[in-house]
Design a protein around this motif. Sequence first.
Motif, PDB file in Angstrom:
ATOM      1  N   PRO A 263     -41.846  10.103  -3.621  1.00  0.00           N
ATOM      2  CA  PRO A 263     -41.691   8.880  -2.820  1.00  0.00           C
ATOM      3  C   PRO A 263     -40.257   8.344  -2.799  1.00  0.00           C
ATOM      4  O   PRO A 263     -39.758   7.932  -1.742  1.00  0.00           O
ATOM      5  CB  PRO A 263     -42.637   7.881  -3.506  1.00  0.00           C
ATOM      6  N   SER A 264     -39.587   8.373  -3.961  1.00  0.00           N
ATOM      7  CA  SER A 264     -38.196   7.926  -4.009  1.00  0.00           C
ATOM      8  C   SER A 264     -37.312   8.798  -3.132  1.00  0.00           C
ATOM      9  O   SER A 264     -36.450   8.299  -2.397  1.00  0.00           O
ATOM     10  CB  SER A 264     -37.677   7.942  -5.449  1.00  0.00           C
ATOM     11  N   SER A 265     -37.537  10.107  -3.188  1.00  0.00           N
ATOM     12  CA  SER A 265     -36.738  11.033  -2.386  1.00  0.00           C
ATOM     13  C   SER A 265     -37.007  10.853  -0.900  1.00  0.00           C
ATOM     14  O   SER A 265     -36.091  10.980  -0.074  1.00  0.00           O
ATOM     15  CB  SER A 265     -37.047  12.482  -2.797  1.00  0.00           C
ATOM     16  N   LEU A 266     -38.241  10.540  -0.529  1.00  0.00           N
ATOM     17  CA  LEU A 266     -38.569  10.324   0.882  1.00  0.00           C
ATOM     18  C   LEU A 266     -37.802   9.127   1.437  1.00  0.00           C
ATOM     19  O   LEU A 266     -37.308   9.162   2.574  1.00  0.00           O
ATOM     20  CB  LEU A 266     -40.073  10.109   1.047  1.00  0.00           C
ATOM     21  N   VAL A 267     -37.691   8.070   0.646  1.00  0.00           N
ATOM     22  CA  VAL A 267     -36.932   6.893   1.085  1.00  0.00           C
ATOM     23  C   VAL A 267     -35.455   7.244   1.247  1.00  0.00           C
ATOM     24  O   VAL A 267     -34.804   6.843   2.223  1.00  0.00           O
ATOM     25  CB  VAL A 267     -37.113   5.737   0.075  1.00  0.00           C
ATOM     26  N   ILE A 268     -34.916   8.013   0.290  1.00  0.00           N
ATOM     27  CA  ILE A 268     -33.508   8.414   0.361  1.00  0.00           C
ATOM     28  C   ILE A 268     -33.268   9.320   1.562  1.00  0.00           C
ATOM     29  O   ILE A 268     -32.291   9.146   2.304  1.00  0.00           O
ATOM     30  CB  ILE A 268     -33.099   9.124  -0.951  1.00  0.00           C
ATOM     31  N   LEU A 269     -34.162  10.290   1.766  1.00  0.00           N
ATOM     32  CA  LEU A 269     -34.019  11.195   2.910  1.00  0.00           C
ATOM     33  C   LEU A 269     -34.092  10.430   4.227  1.00  0.00           C
ATOM     34  O   LEU A 269     -33.322  10.698   5.158  1.00  0.00           O
ATOM     35  CB  LEU A 269     -35.113  12.267   2.858  1.00  0.00           C
ATOM     36  N   ASN A 270     -35.001   9.475   4.308  1.00  0.00           N
ATOM     37  CA  ASN A 270     -35.113   8.676   5.531  1.00  0.00           C
ATOM     38  C   ASN A 270     -33.837   7.889   5.793  1.00  0.00           C
ATOM     39  O   ASN A 270     -33.369   7.802   6.940  1.00  0.00           O
ATOM     40  CB  ASN A 270     -36.309   7.730   5.419  1.00  0.00           C
ATOM     41  N   ASP A 271     -33.258   7.349   4.731  1.00  0.00           N
ATOM     42  CA  ASP A 271     -32.012   6.590   4.868  1.00  0.00           C
ATOM     43  C   ASP A 271     -30.883   7.495   5.355  1.00  0.00           C
ATOM     44  O   ASP A 271     -30.088   7.111   6.228  1.00  0.00           O
ATOM     45  CB  ASP A 271     -31.656   5.959   3.520  1.00  0.00           C
ATOM     46  N   ILE A 272     -30.807   8.711   4.814  1.00  0.00           N
ATOM     47  CA  ILE A 272     -29.753   9.651   5.198  1.00  0.00           C
ATOM     48  C   ILE A 272     -29.895  10.068   6.657  1.00  0.00           C
ATOM     49  O   ILE A 272     -28.937  10.016   7.443  1.00  0.00           O
ATOM     50  CB  ILE A 272     -29.772  10.888   4.276  1.00  0.00           C
ATOM     51  N   PHE A 273     -31.112  10.486   7.049  1.00  0.00           N
ATOM     52  CA  PHE A 273     -31.317  10.964   8.424  1.00  0.00           C
ATOM     53  C   PHE A 273     -31.179   9.832   9.441  1.00  0.00           C
ATOM     54  O   PHE A 273     -30.653  10.045  10.540  1.00  0.00           O
ATOM     55  CB  PHE A 273     -32.679  11.638   8.541  1.00  0.00           C
ATOM     56  N   ALA A 274     -31.656   8.642   9.081  1.00  0.00           N
ATOM     57  CA  ALA A 274     -31.508   7.518  10.002  1.00  0.00           C
ATOM     58  C   ALA A 274     -30.025   7.171  10.201  1.00  0.00           C
ATOM     59  O   ALA A 274     -29.595   6.865  11.325  1.00  0.00           O
ATOM     60  CB  ALA A 274     -32.263   6.299   9.458  1.00  0.00           C
TER      61      ALA A 274
END
Length: 393
Positions: free
Chosen positions: A183-194
């Motif tokens: 879950p933590s990585s999903l938030v980070i990945l979303n922030d990066i791609f966005a």
Amino acid sequence: MNVPAGPRNVNPHRPFFHYLSNVIKRIIFGIVMASSWFFIIYLGPFMLILTVLAIQVSCFREILNVGYNCNRVPPSLPFFRSLCCYFLVAANYFLSIETIAPHFDDIYKNYPHLEIVIKYNRFISFCIYFIGIVLFVVNLVRKHDLQQFKILAWTHTLLIIIVLQSYLVIANMFNGIIWLILPSSLVILNDIFAYMFGRLWGRTPLIQLSPRKTWEGFVGGIVGTFLSGYLLSNYMCQYQYFVCPVEYYQTGGGIKMMSECTLGYLFTPTTYSLGVVSINFYPFTYHFFWMALFASVVAPFGGFCASGFKRAFKMKHFGEVIPGHGGITDRFDCQFLMATFVNVYIFTFVGNPSVGVIFDKVLGLDEGRQVEFYYLLKDMLQDSYLLNSTDVS
């Protein structure tokens, strides 16, 4: 006679170089944070717990400073800041024993004094908390009492939003490190791609609170989160280190973590052959879908809320701890919301209380109720044909 000064020689390239400098700084410290994150994961659950607690204290301090500044609390009340820290320690004492201690019951039962402290934790915590209320009342200053009550309310709000949710992160981890890391990585990945999609193709504003957020970045973040998150999820499902519940046991040489477990159905793959390619499908992927959906669609609104909070108090960042990124709160404003969702999701759709926890609760009953529980369980198992009457004398 005074001669008016001519126009200053302004470097037209300065905004560009300033922007480039910020981007480079952001990338460098992003890599440093990612490397630190991988190293902490390698060190194991205990270091993850310490990291979560360190982040909790940093976020608490940063937002508390905002409360002090906006309420203009005078420096003549030095003890009052210590009282806020007292409530922080009291909340951590209560929640740490409620959240962490049950997973070490086989260990602390060897220490009678420690077992007493854990058994009466709620009463002890209440006494500690009420001492804080007494100290607050005793130190009220008539001239500044309104500001003191505002900070008291501010502090208790942070105890709910920051401290309580940080222990939900820890509680998730004991079901398996994957429930914390993914879950933590999903938030980070979303922030990066966005950020990437928004910078490259962003044109349409998404929300008024954050003019830099665009629909292009929002949609790109969703797509990137699902694709990269699926690969990460499949990779982690292959290793028991990530999927086994976190359990500790005591040995002659100290305390050790269980390194192996019997895999549940969530992490038992089904192999599908597509021509020359074989794909392992894990049932955990169904749960990944909902976590990725929340991380990419709902969790960003935690960041939008934090942006609105900063605008309301005319701040750019909560702090300057991380160059190019701001404060600790700026990086973890969505993580606590994500952790709460995962905790509720596990409790509702996935998790079951461990046998040890249930057994400890039964031991807390008096003898008559223990016997009543025994007969209720026996009758239920016999009615379900899980137990023959001849198996019980």
